[in-house]
Design a protein around this motif. Structure first.
Motif, PDB file in Angstrom:
ATOM      1  N   LYS A  12      49.048  -6.930  35.950  1.00  0.00           N
ATOM      2  CA  LYS A  12      49.291  -7.386  34.553  1.00  0.00           C
ATOM      3  C   LYS A  12      49.376  -8.999  34.482  1.00  0.00           C
ATOM      4  CE  LYS A  12      53.591  -7.467  33.163  1.00  0.00           C
ATOM      5  NZ  LYS A  12      54.990  -7.211  32.886  1.00  0.00           N
ATOM      6  N   ARG A  28      53.561 -11.976  25.587  1.00  0.00           N
ATOM      7  CA  ARG A  28      52.398 -10.988  25.474  1.00  0.00           C
ATOM      8  C   ARG A  28      52.113 -10.602  26.554  1.00  0.00           C
ATOM      9  NH1 ARG A  28      50.742 -11.818  19.928  1.00  0.00           N
ATOM     10  NH2 ARG A  28      52.546 -12.339  18.736  1.00  0.00           N
ATOM     11  N   SER A  29      51.439  -9.280  26.878  1.00  0.00           N
ATOM     12  CA  SER A  29      50.823  -9.038  28.129  1.00  0.00           C
ATOM     13  C   SER A  29      49.484  -7.961  27.954  1.00  0.00           C
ATOM     14  CB  SER A  29      51.817  -8.286  29.082  1.00  0.00           C
ATOM     15  OG  SER A  29      52.267  -6.981  28.525  1.00  0.00           O
ATOM     16  N   VAL A  30      48.716  -8.137  29.063  1.00  0.00           N
ATOM     17  CA  VAL A  30      47.509  -7.143  28.995  1.00  0.00           C
ATOM     18  C   VAL A  30      47.385  -6.544  30.502  1.00  0.00           C
ATOM     19  CG1 VAL A  30      46.311  -8.146  27.093  1.00  0.00           C
ATOM     20  CG2 VAL A  30      45.939  -9.203  29.340  1.00  0.00           C
ATOM     21  N   ALA A  40      39.977 -11.877  30.046  1.00  0.00           N
ATOM     22  CA  ALA A  40      41.132 -11.532  29.462  1.00  0.00           C
ATOM     23  C   ALA A  40      42.279 -12.543  29.485  1.00  0.00           C
ATOM     24  CB  ALA A  40      41.552 -10.307  30.420  1.00  0.00           C
ATOM     25  N   CYS A  41      42.389 -13.376  30.649  1.00  0.00           N
ATOM     26  CA  CYS A  41      43.333 -14.399  30.832  1.00  0.00           C
ATOM     27  C   CYS A  41      43.306 -15.202  29.714  1.00  0.00           C
ATOM     28  CB  CYS A  41      43.181 -14.990  32.250  1.00  0.00           C
ATOM     29  SG  CYS A  41      44.842 -16.008  32.597  1.00  0.00           S
ATOM     30  N   LEU A  44      44.138 -14.109  26.288  1.00  0.00           N
ATOM     31  CA  LEU A  44      45.725 -13.882  26.275  1.00  0.00           C
ATOM     32  C   LEU A  44      46.226 -15.365  25.919  1.00  0.00           C
ATOM     33  CD1 LEU A  44      48.256 -12.211  26.374  1.00  0.00           C
ATOM     34  CD2 LEU A  44      48.084 -12.654  29.001  1.00  0.00           C
ATOM     35  N   GLU A  47      45.819 -16.369  22.344  1.00  0.00           N
ATOM     36  CA  GLU A  47      46.551 -15.713  21.537  1.00  0.00           C
ATOM     37  C   GLU A  47      47.969 -16.203  21.460  1.00  0.00           C
ATOM     38  OE1 GLU A  47      48.447 -11.037  21.222  1.00  0.00           O
ATOM     39  OE2 GLU A  47      46.733 -11.671  22.488  1.00  0.00           O
TER      40      GLU A  47
END
Length: 288
Positions: A12, A28-30, A40-41, A44, A47
């Motif tokens: 994660k 927030r997390s993905v 993706a990092c 995030l 965002e």
């Protein structure tokens, strides 16, 4: 001005705005994707940056090790795309070129968070141990992270145990991670006739009095107690905070090895590492 915290884990990615006191806000997390982890990092981070007030002036990063804080690189074993090395600090600077960017090992970040806000908040010197699929840790002395030569100081998982006889993922033989991590305890139990699926089931069976399961955690806990006692004696701390998904094995440690040492459960849980990254981002005195 905005400070950001980033936690790079094996499964994660998490980020938050760092408050002035070092607490993470609006996290927030993905999940870590199989491909384009940096994409993706970066998404995030952008965002979360939009939540802040003003330009990003600092980013504190806590990452799964091994790390090299001098080079700004990480080699997380559980992220295959980055396992041979990724220049994370330079990548973050490419998104926020005017920001101060600091990198610490995840175990060190979690230990700092526990010292400031959790189970170690009334002591200045603390050893942290994180038990899960592996074993991590960190060292805080005088209220500040001890990073060591490359940033991996306090990584207790690779201290050798007398119980250890197998090769570790690091290439060494006998690391405590090969004895007291969740998968290692499960492997030992299965070799002695237990047929359960995972560490959660192993812990449940041990609590229910199933002989082999209890013996597996007894072995893991005793070995861990020996290593913790040795490490604590070396760095002269009086308290050790233990967290992570397999922390229940520590309850089976035979405390004859740690008679004068306080071993306490972590209080911050899954937010510990991100909180440590937030403290780093906020710019408090956090490093020796």
């Amino acid at each position: 001005m905005t400070a950001l915290a980033l936690d790079v884990g094996g499964t994660k990615l998490a980020a938050a705005v760092a408050a002035d006191d070092g607490t993470p806000l609006q996290a927030r997390s993905v999940p870590v994707p199989r491909k384009d982890v940096w994409g993706a990092c970066a998404g995030l981070l952008r965002e979360v940056a939009e939540i802040g007030e003003g330009p990003v002036t600092a980013v504190g990063i806590a990452a799964a090790g091994p790390v090299d804080t001098n080079a700004g690189t990480i080699c997380p074993i559980n992220i295959s795309e980055w396992s041979s090395g990724f220049a994370l600090v330079d990548a973050v600077r490419s998104v926020f070129p005017d920001a101060r960017v600091d990198l610490v090992m995840d175990g060190a970040a979690a230990t700092l968070a526990e010292q400031r806000f959790g189970a170690g908040r009334d002591v200045a010197d603390l050893l942290g141990v994180v038990l899960g699929t592996g074993i991590g840790g960190g060292l805080v002395l005088g209220g500040r992270i001890v990073r060591g030569r490359t940033g991996n100081a306090g990584h207790i998982g690779h201290v050798v145990s007398p119980y250890g006889t197998t090769v570790c993922a690091c290439g060494g033989v006998g690391c405590i991670e090969t004895v007291a991590s969740g998968p290692s305890a499960v492997r030992w139990a299965r070799a002695h006739g237990w047929e359960g699926p995972d560490g959660v089931a192993l812990a449940a069976d041990a609590e229910s009095g199933v002989g082999v399961a209890a013996a597996a955690l007894e072995r893991a806990g005793t070995a861990l107690g020996q290593v913790i006692a040795s490490a604590a004696a070396l760095v002269d701390v009086g308290r050790v905070v233990v967290g992570g998904g397999f922390a229940q094995s520590a309850r089976h440690a035979r405390l004859r090895f740690v008679q004068d040492l306080q071993i306490v459960p972590a209080e911050l849980g899954a937010l510990g590492t991100l909180t440590g990254a937030s403290i780093v981002a906020a710019g408090h005195d956090w490093i020796t």
